[in-house]
Design a protein around this motif. Structure first.
Motif, PDB file in Angstrom:
ATOM      1  N   ASP A  64       0.817  -1.212   0.000  1.00 35.94           N
ATOM      2  CA  ASP A  64       0.000   0.000   0.000  1.00 35.94           C
ATOM      3  C   ASP A  64       0.852   1.264   0.000  1.00 35.94           C
ATOM      4  O   ASP A  64       0.393   2.312  -0.476  1.00 35.94           O
ATOM      5  N   LEU A  65       2.069   1.174   0.507  1.00 37.41           N
ATOM      6  CA  LEU A  65       2.934   2.364   0.522  1.00 37.41           C
ATOM      7  C   LEU A  65       3.325   2.788  -0.879  1.00 37.41           C
ATOM      8  O   LEU A  65       3.409   3.987  -1.177  1.00 37.41           O
ATOM      9  N   HIS A  66       3.589   1.830  -1.743  1.00 37.43           N
ATOM     10  CA  HIS A  66       4.023   2.157  -3.104  1.00 37.43           C
ATOM     11  C   HIS A  66       3.539   1.065  -4.057  1.00 37.43           C
ATOM     12  O   HIS A  66       4.294   0.180  -4.448  1.00 37.43           O
ATOM     13  N   PRO A  67       2.279   1.104  -4.442  1.00 42.84           N
ATOM     14  CA  PRO A  67       1.722   0.038  -5.285  1.00 42.84           C
ATOM     15  C   PRO A  67       2.231   0.092  -6.721  1.00 42.84           C
ATOM     16  O   PRO A  67       1.846   0.962  -7.496  1.00 42.84           O
ATOM     17  N   THR A  68       3.104  -0.810  -7.063  1.00 45.87           N
ATOM     18  CA  THR A  68       3.625  -0.968  -8.414  1.00 45.87           C
ATOM     19  C   THR A  68       3.492  -2.444  -8.789  1.00 45.87           C
ATOM     20  O   THR A  68       3.242  -3.286  -7.921  1.00 45.87           O
ATOM     21  N   PRO A  69       3.664  -2.779 -10.072  1.00 46.97           N
ATOM     22  CA  PRO A  69       3.610  -4.200 -10.437  1.00 46.97           C
ATOM     23  C   PRO A  69       4.602  -5.051  -9.652  1.00 46.97           C
ATOM     24  O   PRO A  69       4.294  -6.196  -9.295  1.00 46.97           O
ATOM     25  N   ALA A  70       5.769  -4.508  -9.354  1.00 48.41           N
ATOM     26  CA  ALA A  70       6.781  -5.273  -8.622  1.00 48.41           C
ATOM     27  C   ALA A  70       6.401  -5.437  -7.153  1.00 48.41           C
ATOM     28  O   ALA A  70       6.481  -6.535  -6.595  1.00 48.41           O
ATOM     29  N   THR A  71       5.986  -4.357  -6.503  1.00 47.10           N
ATOM     30  CA  THR A  71       5.659  -4.453  -5.082  1.00 47.10           C
ATOM     31  C   THR A  71       4.395  -5.285  -4.849  1.00 47.10           C
ATOM     32  O   THR A  71       4.256  -5.908  -3.790  1.00 47.10           O
ATOM     33  N   ARG A  72       3.485  -5.311  -5.819  1.00 43.91           N
ATOM     34  CA  ARG A  72       2.300  -6.167  -5.659  1.00 43.91           C
ATOM     35  C   ARG A  72       2.674  -7.644  -5.636  1.00 43.91           C
ATOM     36  O   ARG A  72       1.924  -8.469  -5.093  1.00 43.91           O
ATOM     37  N   ALA A  73       3.810  -7.979  -6.244  1.00 49.30           N
ATOM     38  CA  ALA A  73       4.285  -9.367  -6.229  1.00 49.30           C
ATOM     39  C   ALA A  73       5.208  -9.650  -5.058  1.00 49.30           C
ATOM     40  O   ALA A  73       5.713 -10.766  -4.930  1.00 49.30           O
ATOM     41  N   LEU A  74       5.419  -8.655  -4.191  1.00 51.51           N
ATOM     42  CA  LEU A  74       6.324  -8.815  -3.049  1.00 51.51           C
ATOM     43  C   LEU A  74       5.955  -9.998  -2.146  1.00 51.51           C
ATOM     44  O   LEU A  74       6.855 -10.696  -1.652  1.00 51.51           O
ATOM     45  N   PRO A  75       4.663 -10.287  -1.904  1.00 52.80           N
ATOM     46  CA  PRO A  75       4.339 -11.444  -1.057  1.00 52.80           C
ATOM     47  C   PRO A  75       4.891 -12.764  -1.578  1.00 52.80           C
ATOM     48  O   PRO A  75       5.118 -13.683  -0.788  1.00 52.80           O
ATOM     49  N   VAL A  76       5.119 -12.870  -2.874  1.00 57.02           N
ATOM     50  CA  VAL A  76       5.677 -14.105  -3.428  1.00 57.02           C
ATOM     51  C   VAL A  76       7.074 -14.360  -2.860  1.00 57.02           C
ATOM     52  O   VAL A  76       7.409 -15.478  -2.468  1.00 57.02           O
TER      53      VAL A  76
END
Length: 233
Positions: free
Chosen positions: A135-147
């Motif tokens: 939520d701090l910086h929603p980008t395609p990369a950060t959205r995949a951070l949980p992986v």
């Protein structure tokens, strides 16, 4: 490369990366586990490759090539050599039983069904923990951070529940792959010199673990950690 194409390909690479970690929990044959780890290395290399192409950062392309060569080539090769070194001599009377015993995780501390359920729970936990960061910086990369975080947790789980020394090495490498993926997804890559230093440390650790595994087999006739604990007792 358009943003939509980059997002789709990145999601595909991250999905393959996480799937490989889960399949390691499902398979018990060490040869198959090493192959799956090599496939995960390819998926991991695709993450900085796609980011480099999208952001036009050529340093990330070099890092991707290095990761692919190390995680999908050199490390699986070293583990296959370790497996070959664990094979009993050709004149052994119990060659077949020993081959099956050393080439397969016969008695993990947690069975396959429970391991897969645990992997699902760990993945949900990773998504819950990573939500504030996304939520701090929603980008395609950060959205995949949980992986990446899920791969770290699954690597720790493999490391603590497998009995064969080589299977624990794979768990350690899954943990390292998860940390590397998290770094790329959270910070859009790491400096080349940092990645080279980390890769050298991982390569050195695997070489040492390969030697220790071979020595364990020669000295005690097994690489089962539980059996070695019983010898200690």
């Amino acid at each position: 490369m358009s943003r939509g194409t980059y997002t789709q390909l990145l999601d595909l690479a991250c999905g393959a990366f996480l799937l490989a970690a889960v399949v390691v929990l499902w398979r018990r044959e060490l040869v198959a586990i090493v192959r799956i780890f090599a496939l995960q290395g390819i998926a991991l290399a695709a993450i900085p490759l796609l980011t480099g192409l999208f952001e036009r950062r050529w340093d990330l392309l070099v890092v991707a090539a290095g990761i692919g060569a190390l995680r999908a080539g050199v490390l699986p090769y070293l583990m296959r050599r370790a497996l070959a070194a664990l094979a009993p001599p050709s004149g052994s009377e119990h060659r077949y039983e020993e081959d099956v015993s050393e080439a397969r995780e016969t008695q993990p501390l947690v069975n396959v069904a429970t391991s897969l359920l645990t992997a699902a729970a760990l993945t949900l936990l990773a998504y819950a923990v990573a939500r504030p960061l996304v939520d701090l910086h929603p980008t395609p990369a950060t959205r995949a951070l949980p992986v990446g975080l899920a791969a770290v947790l699954i690597g720790l789980f493999v490391l603590t529940t497998r009995c064969r020394a080589l299977a624990q090495v794979v768990g350690f490498l899954l943990l390292d792959n998860g940390i590397t993926a998290t770094a790329f997804l959270a910070a859009s890559g790491v400096p080349l010199i940092v990645e080279l230093g980390v890769s050298f440390d991982v390569l050195l650790a695997v070489l040492v673990l390969q030697i220790l595994t071979t020595r364990m087999r020669a000295a005690f006739g097994t690489t089962d950690i539980d059996d070695l604990r019983e010898l200690h007792d």
